[in-house]
Write an enzyme that holds these catalytic residues in place. Structure first.
Site, PDB file in Angstrom:
ATOM      1  N   ASP A 193       0.883  -1.153   0.000  1.00 26.55           N
ATOM      2  CA  ASP A 193       0.000   0.000   0.000  1.00 26.55           C
ATOM      3  C   ASP A 193       0.927   1.210   0.000  1.00 26.55           C
ATOM      4  O   ASP A 193       2.118   1.119   0.304  1.00 26.55           O
ATOM      5  CB  ASP A 193      -0.932  -0.031   1.229  1.00 26.55           C
ATOM      6  CG  ASP A 193      -2.146   0.862   1.025  1.00 26.55           C
ATOM      7  OD1 ASP A 193      -3.155   0.645   1.698  1.00 26.55           O
ATOM      8  OD2 ASP A 193      -2.076   1.766   0.171  1.00 26.55           O
TER       9      ASP A 193
HETATM   10  C1  GLC Z   1      -4.261   4.309  -0.197  1.00 28.15           C
HETATM   11  C2  GLC Z   1      -5.175   3.114   0.024  1.00 28.15           C
HETATM   12  C3  GLC Z   1      -5.140   2.122  -1.104  1.00 28.15           C
HETATM   13  C4  GLC Z   1      -4.926   2.873  -2.412  1.00 28.15           C
HETATM   14  C5  GLC Z   1      -3.527   3.440  -2.374  1.00 28.15           C
HETATM   15  C6  GLC Z   1      -3.250   4.328  -3.586  1.00 28.15           C
HETATM   16  O1  GLC Z   1      -3.685   4.709   0.990  1.00 28.15           O
HETATM   17  O2  GLC Z   1      -5.068   2.413   1.255  1.00 28.15           O
HETATM   18  O3  GLC Z   1      -6.386   1.417  -1.096  1.00 28.15           O
HETATM   19  O4  GLC Z   1      -5.089   2.019  -3.530  1.00 28.15           O
HETATM   20  O5  GLC Z   1      -3.256   4.168  -1.185  1.00 28.15           O
HETATM   21  O6  GLC Z   1      -4.051   5.469  -3.524  1.00 28.15           O
END
Ligand code: GLC
Length: 676
Positions: A244
């Site tokens: 993430d």
């Molecule tokens: C965010 C989210 C994830 C998302 C990623 C990119 O913090 O937790 O679901 O796809 O970062 O935005």
């Protein structure tokens, strides 16, 4: 050699040969990479892509949010179709619709020039306060996997990678970057793993996103046991694990992530800075073989999405098409849930009313662009007000004075502001905001014909006002066509058929995660002490009556369940038990019913839920039509995870099959035995 010759030479390399086997192409490419180039591929740039390797003509691999529509922040601000959110799609209990959704969103991903969608989000609804409940699907592991698999198949059928997230136990937003989910192996196996396991084993998912949080003390993106041992070695995952965004920041070093199987650190290098990797490698903290395994996975998915292939040979993209807009409407039609319909006030006959009032915070609000990473910028968004106004046309006058209205529509709910339905914060109460409670109070003093439409993505407490209103429609965040669908339901052109994919509790204290603070919000540790008793499993165990149970939803027609039959009263080993029943539409209108099949072990040796969903079927019937519905039961439907045996097992004994219109509305049942 001039540029033309260079290009010709590159294009002849085996990894570019579409006729070669994927693994041959991956091996050829991997063997051409220098150590430095391998390091380069492990970390992202510009938030949404990997770094190119120009020497070999490797372009950036591009990824985009989000689970219910391509996000503007990861597609250069593009307008894309705003589909109903995950919980609305889940409330349709329709796997085929999930497949169609996956295909459609992949077409939009392709059209914006990206290679991977960062979705579906499948974290189990452990607490109704989780800020991202709207993005996810359900509290039940069986429904979760049955809806996640077809989304992934739909996406990847277009040679776009799906990225199932967030692995694993990211079930709250509070302290999401730091908390450790203290969870038993049995709860992992029976509740939290199933959607991910099925995504790998049944849908061959090409990417998994590691979560921010820890699981039993180890960060999701450095969790060797859950990534290497379980996801890859046990389940056979051949894709790549992406972190993430900034989820590696609190991990101690790069080698932990390399060894755990993290192939891509996003949005940019933190631990996977080349100098850190070079230093750790030179100190022997990881081997080139371990490095190659991580790089190979990313290269494999690059080949699977056709990044080196002739674009003319790839599926075509499309965006904001009538087809996608109609699909968004269809998902809302099947996912919106009718919760209350006293005196059958709905549907309203168009000629039956002259004047209506439409009030409430969410009456004319466009909410697509909120929520965090799942935001979408649609070409238009039909709000409930606009949908009802258009439907009523010049036949119905919309007035301001509620005391003069034949009906008052209160369009209420939540939004994507902090402590509502939004990423990186959880709700702090199940109640509607006070101004909305006051509005219901106020209106109910001068008009008894109140229809509440909820625009929200998580359970709402209703005790203080539910008896003041005649009807309640749970419309979730129904996508850009939502307003039309709400109007279609109110005036009867659509018969609602959605069923709750999660329990609506009467009060927060009734929820299993809210029995103690250490269960939620926890602190550094969040104790999943409810273990496998998540959602209706807990309400059943404790004999607590929910406000609305898992699987609940009303219709404008009625269905009769009768004549349950089992083709045998005992089965063993790998035999199949066939359960059949007759379902009849005994009302005056066509409609769809979601028949649910639960299994109960009678007098189990160990603690088990009273019942567990093990089958469902969405059945459309015309008035007076009767269909025979059939379910196949195997021993898998009876199994549980035994922590002593460290494996799944089935006990010989007596079982009951329960057929219900909801988890608390069992219409038919029958007993059977299972023997080894
Ligand atoms: C965010 C989210 C994830 C998302 C990623 C990119 O913090 O937790 O679901 O796809 O970062 O935005």
């Amino acid at each position: 050699m001039n540029e033309k010759q260079e290009e010709k030479e590159l294009s002849d390399l085996p990894f570019r040969n579409q006729d070669l086997d994927i693994e041959q192409r991956v091996n050829d490419l991997l063997n051409r990479l220098t150590l430095k180039e391998k390091f380069k591929l492990l970390a992202g740039r510009h938030r949404w892509e990997t770094k190119p390797i120009d020497r070999l003509g490797i372009p950036p691999f591009l990824m985009t949010d989000g689970p219910h529509g391509v996000a503007p922040h990861s597609s250069g601000g593009k307008e894309c179709t705003y589909f109903p959110v995950g919980i609305c799609r889940a409330a349709s209990w329709n796997p085929e619709l999930s497949f169609q959704f996956g295909k459609a969103i992949a077409e939009e991903v392709r059209d914006v020039g990206s290679h991977m969608i960062l979705g579906p989000g499948v974290n189990i609804d452990r607490t109704p306060l989780c800020g991202r409940t709207f993005e996810y699907q359900t509290e039940d592991p069986y429904l979760n996997k049955k809806l996640a698999v077809p989304v992934i198949k739909g996406v990847q059928g277009e040679r776009i990678a799906a990225c199932i997230k967030h692995y694993i136990c990211n079930n709250q937003e509070k302290n999401r970057y730091t908390y450790s989910a203290e969870v038993s192996q049995r709860a992992l196996e029976e509740i939290y793993f199933p959607a991910y396991k099925a995504a790998v084993e049944e849908a061959d998912v090409w990417s998994v996103m590691g979560s921010y949080n820890k699981i039993n003390g180890v960060y999701g993106c450095a969790h060797k046991r859950l990534l290497k041992d379980v996801l890859m070695d046990k389940w056979g995952f051949r894709g790549f694990v992406v972190s993430d965004w900034n989820a590696t920041h609190l991990i101690d070093n790069p080698e932990e992530c390399i060894k755990a199987g993290l192939s891509l650190e996003m949005p940019r290098a933190k631990h996977y800075k080349r100098r850190y990797l070079k230093e750790a490698y030179s100190q022997g903290k990881f081997t080139e073989e371990e490095l190659d395994e991580d790089v190979r996975r990313l290269l494999r998915v690059m080949c699977l999405v056709g990044i080196f292939d002739d674009p003319k040979t790839l599926p075509r993209g499309s965006r904001n098409t009538k087809e996608h807009q109609n699909l968004a409407r269809k998902i809302a039609e099947q996912g919106i849930v009718l919760l209350k319909n006293e005196d059958n006030v709905l549907p309203i006959e168009m000629g039956q009313v002259q004047k209506i009032a439409i009030k409430g915070t969410n009456a004319d609000r466009e909410l697509a662009e909120g929520g965090g990473s799942s935001a979408v910028k649609p070409p238009y968004e039909i709000t409930p007000f606009k949908g009802i106004q258009k439907k009523g046309g010049n036949k119905i006058e919309i007035i301001d004075d509620v005391s003069e209205a034949d009906f008052v529509f209160l369009i209420l709910g939540l939004d994507h502001e902090e402590h509502n339905d939004v990423e990186n914060s959880d709700r702090e109460s199940l109640e509607l905001p006070k101004d909305q409670l006051d509005l219901i109070d106020e209106v109910s003093k001068t008009n008894e014909n109140i229809v509440v439409v909820l625009i929200n993505g998580s359970p709402i407490k209703m005790e203080s006002w539910i008896n003041k209103v005649k009807a309640i429609i749970e419309a979730w965040y129904p996508g850009q066509e939502g307003g039309h669908v709400i109007a279609d339901i109110i005036f009867g052109d659509i018969n609602p058929s959605g069923k709750l994919p999660l329990t609506f509790p009467k009060q927060l204290a009734d929820s299993p995660a809210h029995i103690t603070d250490k269960r939620y919000p926890g602190n550094e540790k969040v104790f999943y002490d409810e273990d496998i008793f998540v959602g209706y499993r807990y309400f059943d165990k404790e004999g607590i009556k929910p406000l609305f149970p898992f699987g609940f939803g009303l219709s404008f027609t009625s269905f009769k369940y009768e004549n349950i039959q089992l083709d045998k009263t005992e089965f063993s080993g790998d035999e199949t038990l066939t359960v059949s029943l007759d379902l009849e539409n005994i009302g005056e209108r066509e409609g769809a019913e979601i028949v649910q099949l639960y299994i109960q072990e009678i007098e189990p040796k160990i603690k088990r839920p009273e019942k567990e969903l093990r089958g469902f079927e969405r059945v459309f019937l015309n008035p007076k039509q009767k269909n025979k519905i059939q379910f196949e039961i195997t021993k898998d439907a009876l199994s549980y995870y035994d922590e002593n045996l460290k494996s799944w097992t089935v006990d010989a004994g007596k079982y009951k099959v329960l057929i219900g219109s909801s988890s608390r509305d069992i219409r038919l049942e029958s007993n059977f035995n299972y023997k080894e």
